[in-house]
Enzyme design. Structure first.
Site, PDB file in Angstrom:
ATOM      1  N   CYS A   1     -30.806 -18.589 -13.622  1.00  0.00           N
ATOM      2  CA  CYS A   1     -31.600 -19.144 -12.533  1.00  0.00           C
ATOM      3  C   CYS A   1     -31.954 -18.102 -11.483  1.00  0.00           C
ATOM      4  CB  CYS A   1     -30.878 -20.323 -11.887  1.00  0.00           C
ATOM      5  SG  CYS A   1     -29.284 -19.907 -11.152  1.00  0.00           S
TER       6      CYS A   1
ATOM      7  N   GLU B   1     -19.131 -15.237  -8.374  1.00  0.00           N
ATOM      8  CA  GLU B   1     -19.306 -16.508  -9.101  1.00  0.00           C
ATOM      9  C   GLU B   1     -18.995 -16.302 -10.586  1.00  0.00           C
ATOM     10  OE1 GLU B   1     -21.835 -17.334 -11.342  1.00  0.00           O
ATOM     11  OE2 GLU B   1     -23.240 -15.673 -11.139  1.00  0.00           O
TER      12      GLU B   1
END
Length: 423
Positions: free
Chosen positions: A50, A113
Site C-alpha cells: 500500500c 511495522e
C-alpha cells in the site's frame, strides 16, 4: 552483473502517483513474466504494497540502468508521463542496503511495522516459484528475510504492535466521542489489511464489527472470525447509517465511495458524525468526500502526521539495527564475490575428482582380493588427498575473487591445469 532496484514510496511520491504504479496481486505474475522477457534481465522480483512499489532486477550489460528500468516501468504500466523525481534508484551495494532496510522496516511509513517482512517474503516466493530468481536473488532475498527477523528479535523496534492498520485504529479512537467498546465499526474489504484492522479494533475493545466485501463469502469468513456480521456490498450504505467508524481497504481500482454515496450516508445519519479512514491504495474514497458536513475523512497520507507521534522511541531502537544491517551487507558481499570464481573452482574440482576416480579404479583392479571395508578405506583416502591438495589453491582463488588480479588467476589456472581440454 548489475544489482538494481527502482521504486517509489510514501516519501518519494504522493498517494495519487503511487496508486498509478501499484500492482495488485493479479497483475504481478504477468508483470514478472514481461520483465523476465527482457534479454537484459536475468532475475527479477516485484514488491508492491500500500505504500511502495519496487522492482528489483539483475541486469546484464546495461549501460544506462536507471533509464532502462524507467522504460520498463513505463511499458508495464502503460504510463505516458513518468517523472523521474517520483522514483528512487539504487545499484549494487546501495541496492542491497535498501532491501535490508526495507526488510527491517526501517524504510516503512510506520517504523518497525511487521507487515513488510511478510510482504517481502511473499514477493520473493512468488518470483522464485515462477522461476524468475536465480543464484543471486536467492542468496540476496533469503539474507534480507533473515536480517528482518534478526532486527525484530534483537532490538525493541517492534515491541509496540504499530502498523498502518493499527495507526488507523488509533486515529479512529482519537476522533470518537465515545469509548471504543461502545463503537460500531463497518469495514469494507476482507483482505489481510482488513483482518489486521479488525484485530486491532478488538484489542481496543470494539465489540460490534460489520464486514462488507465484493465477495460475500469472504465477508462472512472474516466477520465470523471476529464475532461480527457480514453485509452485502450493495447494502453497505444502509449499514453505514449506524456506524461510528468506516474503514476501507478493498484493493478496488476505482472509488468505492464517491460524493453522491457519501452524501447519502450523511443524510441517513441525520447529523451524527462518522469517521471514514481510507487505508487502500488505490484510494477507496473520493477525497472530495472530506468536504461533506459530518464526515471526517483520513487517507494513507493523512496517517503520516499520526505516525510522527510514535517515531521517537522507534528511531532510538532503529539505531541499534544499523550495525546488524552493516554486518549483513559485508557478509553478503563476501558471499557474492565468490560467485565469479565458482565456475573455475568447479572445473578444478571436477577434473581432480575425475582423475581420482580413474586412478582408484585402476588400483582396485590390481587388488581383486581387497574386502569391501578395505575398498572404502582406499576410496576415503583418495578423496582426502584430493581435498587437501586443492585446499590452498581454493583458498587463494577465493581471496582474489572480485579483485583486479582475478583475471590473471583464471588464465594461470586454465594453463596450469589444462582445464578447457578433455581429460
Amino acid at each position: 552483473m548489475q544489482l538494481v532496484v527502482l521504486g517509489l514510496n510514501h516519501r518519494s511520491a504522493a498517494v495519487e502517483v503511487r496508486e498509478r504504479f501499484a500492482f495488485d496481486k493479479n497483475e504481478v505474475p504477468g508483470a514478472l513474466n514481461r520483465l523476465y522477457g527482457y534479454e537484459e534481465i536475468s532475475e527479477c522480483v516485484i514488491l508492491s504494497t500500500c505504500n511502495r512499489t519496487e522492482i528489483y532486477a539483475v541486469l546484464e550489460g546495461v549501460e544506462e540502468p536507471k533509464a532502462f528500468m524507467l522504460e520498463a516501468v513505463r511499458d508495464l504500466k502503460g504510463a505516458d508521463i513518468i517523472d523521474e523525481e517520483w522514483f528512487y534508484f539504487h545499484e549494487e551495494r546501495d541496492c542491497i542496503e535498501h532491501l535490508f532496510r526495507v526488510s527491517a522496516s526501517l524504510d516503512s511509513l510506520v517504523l518497525g511495522e511487521g507487515q513488510i517482512l511478510s510482504q517481502l517474503k511473499l514477493a520473493y516466493i512468488e518470483a522464485y516459484s515462477a522461476g524468475f530468481t536465480g543464484t543471486v536473488f536467492n542468496i540476496l532475498f533469503q539474507k534480507a528475510i533473515g536480517v528482518g527477523k534478526k532486527v525484530r528479535t534483537n532490538t525493541g523496534i517492534a515491541n509496540t504492535p504499530v502498523s498502518v492498520s493499527y495507526t488507523a485504529v488509533n486515529l479512529a479512537e482519537d476522533c470518537l466521542d465515545k469509548p471504543m467498546s461502545e463503537a460500531t465499526v463497518l469495514i469494507l474489504g476482507a483482505g489481510t489489511m482488513s483482518e489486521l484492522t479488525a484485530t486491532h479494533l478488538q484489542s481496543k475493545g470494539v465489540k460490534t464489527i460489520f464486514v462488507s466485501n465484493r465477495t460475500y463469502a469472504k465477508a462472512e469468513v472474516l466477520a465470523e472470525k471476529f464475532g461480527g456480521h457480514a453485509v452485502r456490498l450493495d447494502q453497505y450504505i444502509m449499514q453505514a447509517k449506524d456506524a461510528d467508524i468506516l474503514i476501507t481497504s478493498t484493493g478496488a481500482p476505482h472509488y468505492i465511495i464517491n460524493e453522491k454515496e457519501a452524501k447519502e450516508i450523511a443524510a441517513l445519519r441525520k447529523g451524527k458524525p462518522i469517521v471514514m479512514i481510507d487505508i487502500a491504495v488505490p484510494r477507496d474514497i473520493d477525497p472530495e468526500v472530506a468536504q461533506i458536513d459530518g464526515i471526517y475523512l483520513f487517507n494513507i497520507d493523512a496517517l503520516e502526521s499520526v505516525v510522527e507521534e510514535n517515531k521517537h522511541q522507534r528511531e532510538e531502537e532503529a539505531k541499534r539495527a544499523e550495525p546488524i544491517i552493516h554486518d549483513a551487507i559485508e557478509e553478503l558481499l563476501d558471499k557474492l564475490s565468490y560467485l565469479s570464481v565458482r565456475p573455475m573452482m568447479a572445473l578444478l574440482t571436477e577434473k581432480a575428482d575425475h582423475i581420482r576416480r580413474r586412478e582408484l579404479h585402476r588400483a582396485l583392479v590390481k587388488l581383486p582380493d581387497a574386502s569391501e571395508h578395505e575398498r572404502r578405506i582406499i576410496d576415503a583416502m583418495s578423496r582426502m588427498i584430493v581435498r587437501k591438495m586443492l585446499r590452498d589453491p581454493m583458498i587463494r582463488f577465493g581471496e582474489i575473487a572480485g579483485k583486479e588480479e582475478e583475471g590473471l588467476y583464471w588464465d594461470l589456472f586454465r594453463d596450469m591445469f589444462n582445464l578447457e581440454k578433455e581429460w
